[in-house]
Design an enzyme around this catalytic site. Structure first.
Site, PDB file in Angstrom:
ATOM      1  N   GLY A 288       7.130  -0.042  11.564  1.00 52.78           N
ATOM      2  CA  GLY A 288       8.435  -0.107  12.200  1.00 52.78           C
ATOM      3  C   GLY A 288       8.876   1.185  12.857  1.00 52.78           C
ATOM      4  O   GLY A 288       9.284   1.201  14.027  1.00 52.78           O
ATOM      5  N   SER A 289       8.791   2.306  12.126  1.00 50.88           N
ATOM      6  CA  SER A 289       9.228   3.581  12.706  1.00 50.88           C
ATOM      7  C   SER A 289       8.299   4.013  13.833  1.00 50.88           C
ATOM      8  O   SER A 289       8.747   4.576  14.845  1.00 50.88           O
ATOM      9  CB  SER A 289       9.309   4.660  11.626  1.00 50.88           C
ATOM     10  OG  SER A 289       8.064   4.799  10.955  1.00 50.88           O
TER      11      SER A 289
ATOM     12  N   CYS B 289      11.205   4.315   6.742  1.00 48.46           N
ATOM     13  CA  CYS B 289      10.066   3.396   6.703  1.00 48.46           C
ATOM     14  C   CYS B 289      10.554   2.070   7.259  1.00 48.46           C
ATOM     15  O   CYS B 289      11.328   1.362   6.599  1.00 48.46           O
ATOM     16  CB  CYS B 289       9.533   3.224   5.286  1.00 48.46           C
ATOM     17  SG  CYS B 289       8.117   2.095   5.198  1.00 48.46           S
ATOM     18  N   GLY B 290      10.132   1.740   8.468  1.00 46.22           N
ATOM     19  CA  GLY B 290      10.640   0.547   9.136  1.00 46.22           C
ATOM     20  C   GLY B 290      10.250  -0.740   8.450  1.00 46.22           C
ATOM     21  O   GLY B 290      11.075  -1.644   8.271  1.00 46.22           O
TER      22      GLY B 290
END
Length: 349
Positions: free
Chosen positions: A270-271, A105-106
């Site tokens: 993010g991802s 999880c970014g």
């Protein structure tokens, strides 16, 4: 009457309960994160992936109490801090949402970089402090602005990201044939232009976006089995990213991720942004070190990103990406679950 003069008094609730968990709340671009700092049962295992499986197999009941209603909600994400098994890591984390645990999880990792300094896990060094975090997908590095004891924006450098398949044609219920790309950005996502469904982010409701994305994920998963040569456990499609007129040079990427069971991403993701950078590079639409802006199609939350360098994962061409954003604190909270609570969690569908 000020807060110190209130007339209320409460008995020690912790003496009446079987579960007392203390947490720190943060958000990155609206994406909520609940960092578990004490009170949760010990998560054991030799490796981080072993710990992930132990959490799901032996502590799933307690995990759901923290994430689902009435203490959580559909969008809640949690970070369980555990001991790393990589010597170079400053910390290790297990990411979790309502149904299960994710591999990356970014936006949560961006928050954890700042948290690690503010809560004394890593000593702050000006002008930028590096925090190395072991995630289930591998070791990542966050670089947190640090000035006179204050933390600021964070740059997250990813694990290698790569394109697994492009122009995959699938039949999606009610929409006939649509085209998707399958990309790994810490986990696998299907990327599809939202116009194929006759939708756009300006007029489509979040309910519509969730329905289309979930149907697409189901259709793609039945046809495509993505494979990661070094992380076979993550070889499945976690969700669908719908984007709008984004695969072009010199334009922001407007998109939205829906993952798991109807979870709509609030942040710039993010991802998903890392995967987009890999996809754009694969298509020749972005160069190494060229900046790109990523915008959530509904919340307008933004991240910026760039490709740091090209690498390989076994025989697959890949890229190391970096996304930048800012995390903020939302509070500290202690959660209880009393022994005789007959409805410890709910998940309405």
């Amino acid at each position: 009457m000020n807060s110190e003069q209130h007339p209320y008094h409460c008995n020690d609730i912790s003496k009446q309960t079987g579960m007392v968990v203390k947490t720190v709340g943060m958000h990155t671009g609206g994406g909520p994160l609940r960092i578990v700092i004490s009170g949760f049962p010990k998560i054991v295992g030799k490796t981080l992936l072993d710990k992930r499986q132990y959490l799901l197999d032996h502590l799933d009941y307690q995990r759901r109490i923290l994430l689902l209603e009435p203490r959580g909600h559909d969008a809640m994400y949690a970070a369980f801090l555990v001991e790393p098994d990589l010597p170079e890591a400053d910390m290790a984390v297990l990411f979790s949402y309502g149904e299960t645990c994710s591999y990356m999880c970014g936006y949560a990792t961006i928050a954890l970089g700042r948290f690690a300094i503010d809560y004394g896990l890593v000593k702050g060094v000006s002008p930028e402090t590096v925090v190395k975090i072991q995630c289930p997908c591998g070791l990542v590095a966050t670089k947190v602005q640090y000035d006179d004891g204050k933390t600021g924006a964070t740059r997250l450098q990813s694990v290698p990201c790569f394109v697994f398949a492009t122009a995959v044609k699938v039949n999606v219920e009610k929409y006939n044939e649509v085209q998707c790309d399958i990309v790994f950005g810490g986990t696998f996502y299907a990327y599809a232009d939202i116009s194929q469904f006759g939708l756009n982010f300006g007029t489509a409701s979040v309910k519509d976006i969730i329905a289309v994305s979930m149907t697409t994920t189901k259709a793609v998963s039945s046809l495509v089995k993505p494979y990661h040569p070094e992380l076979t456990e993550a070889s499945y499609i976690s969700g669908t990213i719908l984007y709008e007129n984004s695969l072009m040079e010199n334009t922001p990427v407007k998109f939205m991720l829906v993952y798991g069971d109807r979870h709509a991403e609030r942040s710039g993701c993010g991802s998903g942004s890392c995967g987009f950078l890999a996809l754009l590079h694969h298509k020749g639409l972005i160069r190494v070190d060229e900046l790109k802006t990523f915008v959530n199609g509904k919340t307008q939350s933004q991240l910026t990103g760039r490709i740091v360098k090209t690498v390989t994962v076994k025989e697959l061409p890949a890229v190391i990406t970096e996304v930048s954003g800012r995390a903020f604190y939302t509070g500290e909270c202690t959660y209880y679950c009393e022994d005789d609570d007959t409805l410890p969690f709910l998940q309405l569908k």
